[in-house]
Design an enzyme around this catalytic site. Structure first.
Site, short mmCIF file in Angstrom:
data_model
loop_
_atom_site.label_atom_id
_atom_site.label_comp_id
_atom_site.label_asym_id
_atom_site.label_seq_id
_atom_site.Cartn_x
_atom_site.Cartn_y
_atom_site.Cartn_z
CE LYS A 74 -20.15 -11.23 8.14
NZ LYS A 74 -19.86 -12.47 7.44
CG HIS A 130 -1.90 -1.11 1.28
ND1 HIS A 130 -2.13 -1.87 2.41
CD2 HIS A 130 -2.73 -1.62 0.33
CE1 HIS A 130 -3.05 -2.77 2.15
NE2 HIS A 130 -3.43 -2.65 0.90
CB SER A 145 -4.69 -6.71 4.33
OG SER A 145 -4.23 -5.45 3.91
NE ARG A 153 -2.39 -6.99 -5.02
CZ ARG A 153 -3.00 -7.60 -4.00
NH1 ARG A 153 -2.29 -7.91 -2.95
NH2 ARG A 153 -4.27 -7.88 -4.03
#
Lengths: 159, 159, 159, 159, 159, 159
Positions: free
Chosen positions: F41, F17, F128, F90
């Protein structure tokens, strides 16, 4: 009567192509296999040879015509009063090219749908280029093409 | 003894190819780099030149052979008593073609596996076409190919 | 001795997985099928059930171990003195995820290679999710999984 | 009479789905839109709401039925004497999943074909997830769904 | 002043290319459309013809230059003090090739970014190959190319 | 002044990032990193934690703002007078989702472009999800995330 056109260069016609013809016959009253000019300069088989090999490969099957075709596919389809253009989908690379052609054809004439069918998964690996390549290197392709095509390949490569 | 064949046209051999050879050596007792005829009409390097450039590139590495190869890969693999065919996988476009070839080879001879290895991610962008293109336009490719290949490219393009 | 690890959640183990184990055995002296924790909250089979089903599925095959595994794959592989991690490649979606994992694992520990093998093309359509889904809807999956798994699925769904 | 089944979760039904129904009607005598249980735990609309919204969306179109469906798609298709299962193809990610499902369905029952149609390219970006997401964030989705669905979304989100 | 280069062969320039130029103008102070040598042996239009057709297509648009270009793109970009290279992204096949070129260009010169823009979705199906093919077969391409290009195609094909 | 928005969930912010932020700064006068609600969630880090971690990661870099964001991206972009939305590309799976979102955003508001940038190829494997997964299993992720994020991950997982 619903009519479907199955266009291709078919250089040569394989068992994968035959599989698609048989599937299309379950959906349409008539299927016209249309042999397009091979855009590559040196096709292995001439258009007339390809026409004849397909005719012999589908001999005995009802409701199948085989024709040569020149010009815009959409004009040909209109002339034949076709309901649909049939294409086989095996791989992603097929997919993108096929979608592009189908969208373009729709743009040129919105009167018929392009319908994608899946061949038997045992034909996933099969295309005319690979068949020609293996035959040229002396490999046995009898499992991949109709027997008339197999014989024609042997004849052609003996010369 | 496990033997792997690493086939390709290698026109020219790049650091990405070298990376795959080194990875294959961790898995197999012997790796045979097999130079295939370049199907394109005008290869930059002749088969013999490519053979020689690879031999010099792997000089000092143990358990690597370099050979010319003609005919069907599966026949060659059988003759060499190979356990596996090794291929590098970088991109989706590779992937589909490679799977198709691997399935076809398996169909022709079920005696060995095709094994896919990943090169270092810094070679993702690298292939022989791009190297030739950049070298022809006068770019510096010393970072992408073994030094013997770099010298050969300069020689070739001077003429 | 060359050792390969074949990791997965195997919820449940299918004939496609079995096919990969058999191919790996042609390349490596020993194959360890390693059952990972299922990251989804509600696996159909518990880890121990999956372990047992795989053990029964590979009964009679030599040089295959089945183990539970927890933690980082690369740590486990080092501990087992593995030469390679084996993964099956069927589809593009597999491909990207697998490459990502393989690159990450290489980053974490550069001591072993990820090796990709292709299952028989008849297993292209097969994965554990689809098997579970069909079994839940009352379909017959006996063609897609070892018979011990088929029985276990019926037992599980009767309850 | 040729009958096609167009299965989906349709949570909610979009203009892209409607486009596929209209294309299928050019190829088949009758199209049955079949609403499947939403496998996700919290669908936005219940099955009965989705059924009703589709019925209102296709009101006035001839030869279209809308039904709820539970169990194996292939069993349902046989019961309905369907000739084909219709699916829309927009993107690569669709493509792989769709092929997998179609191959599996063929394995379970070889009596009908899965037929892939392309929606208008202006619906390439459109799917039910995105519509739900935008509606939830207060965006205007009237351009993407039939007006009855648009109203139902507003009602649902007011609560 | 931010300068972007939009390189391509543009054989011929289409409405999809024009769309990308207009989008680039929203991001950069100046856009240079750079006509590359067509690597294929027989381009339909010579470089000078292509240059002229683009110049006429962008006539009246501010901040657009059109230039011929030879050699390495990165050298050209440096000379022009470019901030970015602009490329259109339509399909997966584009994507892989484009990423490869962009990574290679970055390797050769890290001073500028490759920026990918999406054309209007109605140009998804559009590329120069398809336009040439349809025009050659007598189809009407006036919807796909600027009118000057359409006229030039007719002239060219009359001969 | 040209303003670009770089939206994401950033759970957590990675070196990949950060690489995109730096590339965007070469093209735009100002870059606003916008932290979206995590639709899943159970995010690892709360929105405020993510905001703070990014602020510390870009400390010392000029022309970068970090903000929380709620609602429709296109509304936010208009309010901020943004010229462009920046996204990293990517892999193919990214590509399709990103194109879909970009087309939808364009539909909702045609006033700005989505601009795709490529991270350094060494971040190809990085996202991530993988970082969270490895950290949870006790792996060392210090090479993949800014040091403040690394520390926060350790803190979070100690609890």
């Amino acid at each position: 009567m619903t009519i479907a056109i199955y266009p291709g260069t078919f250089d040569p016609f394989t068992n994968g192509h035959l599989d698609i013809v048989q599937r299309a016959l379950r959906l349409f009253d008539k299927v016209i296999v249309t042999v397009a000019r091979n855009s590559s300069k040196n096709p292995m088989f001439s258009e007339k040879e390809r026409l004849k090999l397909i005719q012999e490969s589908v001999k005995g099957m009802k409701n199948v015509d085989v024709e040569l075709f020149d010009g815009l596919l959409v004009d040909y389809a209109r002339e034949k009063k076709a309901t649909a253009i049939v294409r086989g989908l095996r791989a992603i690379s097929d997919f993108e090219y096929e979608l592009q052609m189908a969208l373009m054809n729709r743009k040129l004439n919105n009167a018929f749908e392009t319908v994608f069918l899946m061949p038997n998964e045992k034909y996933t690996y099969l295309n005319s280029n690979i068949v020609r390549e293996i035959a040229r290197l002396g490999g046995n392709v009898s499992e991949f093409v109709p027997s008339v095509v197999n014989n024609a390949l042997r004849q052609k490569l003996k010369k």
